[in-house]
Design an enzyme around this catalytic site. Structure first.
Site, PDB file in Angstrom:
ATOM      1  CG  ASP A 172       0.952   5.739  45.290  1.00  0.00           C
ATOM      2  OD1 ASP A 172       1.316   6.855  45.730  1.00  0.00           O
ATOM      3  OD2 ASP A 172       0.486   4.848  46.022  1.00  0.00           O
ATOM      4  N   GLY A 186      -2.077  -2.198  54.045  1.00  0.00           N
ATOM      5  CA  GLY A 186      -2.383  -0.929  53.393  1.00  0.00           C
ATOM      6  C   GLY A 186      -3.870  -0.796  53.141  1.00  0.00           C
ATOM      7  CB  VAL A 221       2.038  -7.492  52.009  1.00  0.00           C
ATOM      8  CG1 VAL A 221       3.165  -8.312  51.379  1.00  0.00           C
ATOM      9  CG2 VAL A 221       1.429  -6.556  50.963  1.00  0.00           C
ATOM     10  N   GLY A 267      -4.827  -3.863  50.638  1.00  0.00           N
ATOM     11  CA  GLY A 267      -4.448  -5.249  50.850  1.00  0.00           C
ATOM     12  C   GLY A 267      -3.547  -5.446  52.052  1.00  0.00           C
TER      13      GLY A 267
END
Length: 398
Positions: free
Chosen positions: A198, A83, A88, A86
């Site tokens: 969000d 994203g 993952v 970051g």
């Protein structure tokens, strides 16, 4: 024939006016974005002055969070997703042989210091711990000062991937179970004066035991009453409340509840409720489905900065959501309608929603252990849609 010609001319004129409004909107938005960037910079500077506690987390001086370890204590297995803030990975804790999620923080190459979004996430997840909020276990570091990972509990899925790939809809009993968990986490978060800012299906994680957990707290922040001025650069467009789209200078917990209303509808239909291409288009999609605001329903609407850019129909409009989602019960429709109230002051709270009659009517919420098992996207299985076939044949988890 004359009537048809008149209707065509009126339609063309309406399209021209809408195009002009869209152009004016874009011009104003360009100027507004410059102003917002300045506001956001000021907000981040102000927040930087209040993050000493968060920096202590990274130094291992906070009892709520285990001290920083080395990334060498973990084996990185594969990337799950990437994203804006970051990357993952699925990882393995070598000491316990358990799976974890490792979120590698992205540092701005032109920035100075620790990213504000990551500080917000660490501060939020350390302050609000709940069964339906993803757990932050540790912050670990590599050899480089900018090689920082958040260690979180591993969840096999996110709701968006499931909705995109499932061959059939969730059962109503399953929707209720998921909604109850989402509302419980949100009620807890709001009780402790935090906004997520969000909420969307991709930020709702799910495991193979029917549990759902809120994740991605990079935009989360504590709030107070009366409502303070906050940046409007929050919430993904399709899940953004109308007051944000209309330029409200301040907002509160109601923006999260609007997002939950959009998610609720998407759980039922597996299609986003409002998929606008721009902020103005998003507003028109909302108003075309729910009806245009009136002074009686939402008096403050006409005072919002961008309300004068909206061209209202000459005749009153009404909500079409019941015909858009025809299989809703009366109680389901009522809950959805109250979550998607245009007037934020009339929007239902998470605590109130948990007590809504919808959750007490038949069918009752399904026991999570009877939820179907889905293939984990971490292993790349979700790309093969055929593995979702006959997913309801899964036996109960023990």
């Amino acid at each position: 024939m004359a009537g048809s010609k008149w209707e065509t001319e009126e339609t063309n004129q309406f399209a021209i006016e809408n195009q002009k409004l869209e152009e004016e909107w874009r011009k104003k938005r360009r100027l507004e974005k410059k102003r917002k960037r300045k506001i956001l910079e000021e907000e981040e500077k102000a927040e930087e002055r209040n993050i000493d506690a968060c920096r202590l987390y990274l130094m291992g001086n906070t009892p709520e969070l285990k001290s920083c370890n080395s990334i060498d204590d973990y084996e990185i297995l594969e990337k799950i997703e990437e994203g804006s803030y970051g990357i993952v990975y699925r990882g393995l804790d070598k000491s316990t042989n358990t799976l974890v999620a490792l979120k590698k923080i992205k540092f701005d190459p032109n920035g100075i210091g620790f990213p504000i979004t990551s500080l917000r996430e660490i501060e939020s997840l350390s302050s609000i711990r709940h069964d339906n909020i993803v757990e932050l276990e540790k912050v670990v570091v590599g050899k480089d000062l900018k090689d920082v990972y958040l260690v979180m509990e591993f969840m096999e899925h996110d709701l968006k991937t499931l909705l995109d790939n499932m061959p059939e809809d969730f059962l109503q009993s399953e929707v209720k179970t998921l909604m109850l968990q989402l509302l419980a986490a949100t009620a807890f978060m709001h009780h402790h004066w935090y906004l997520h800012r969000d909420l969307k299906p991709s930020n709702l994680l799910m495991n193979n035991t029917g549990e759902i957990k809120l994740a991605d707290f990079g935009l989360a922040r504590p709030v107070s009453e009366p409502k303070s001025s906050l940046t409007r650069l929050v919430v993904t467009l399709w899940y953004r409340a109308p007051e944000l789209l209309l330029g409200a200078p301040s907002y509160g917990k109601e923006i999260d509840m609007w997002s939950i209303g959009c998610i609720f509808a998407e759980m039922i239909t597996r299609t986003p409720l409002f998929s606008g291409k721009s902020e103005l288009d998003q507003l028109y999609k909302i108003f075309n489905l729910l009806g245009y605001p009136t002074r009686e329903e939402w008096p403050q609407y006409f005072l919002l900065p961008y309300a004068n850019k909206i061209k209202h129909p000459t005749v009153p409009t009404h909500s079409k959501i019941r015909t858009s989602i025809p299989n809703l019960t009366g109680n389901a429709y009522d809950l959805l309608n109250r979550l998607l109230s245009l007037n934020p002051a009339k929007r239902i709270s998470a605590k109130e929603a948990l007590e809504h009659p919808y959750f007490y009517e038949s069918p009752r919420p399904k026991d999570p252990k009877f939820f179907p098992t889905f293939p984990s996207k971490a292993k790349g299985e979700s790309k093969e849609k055929n593995v979702f076939q006959s997913f309801r044949s899964a036996s109960p988890k023990k």
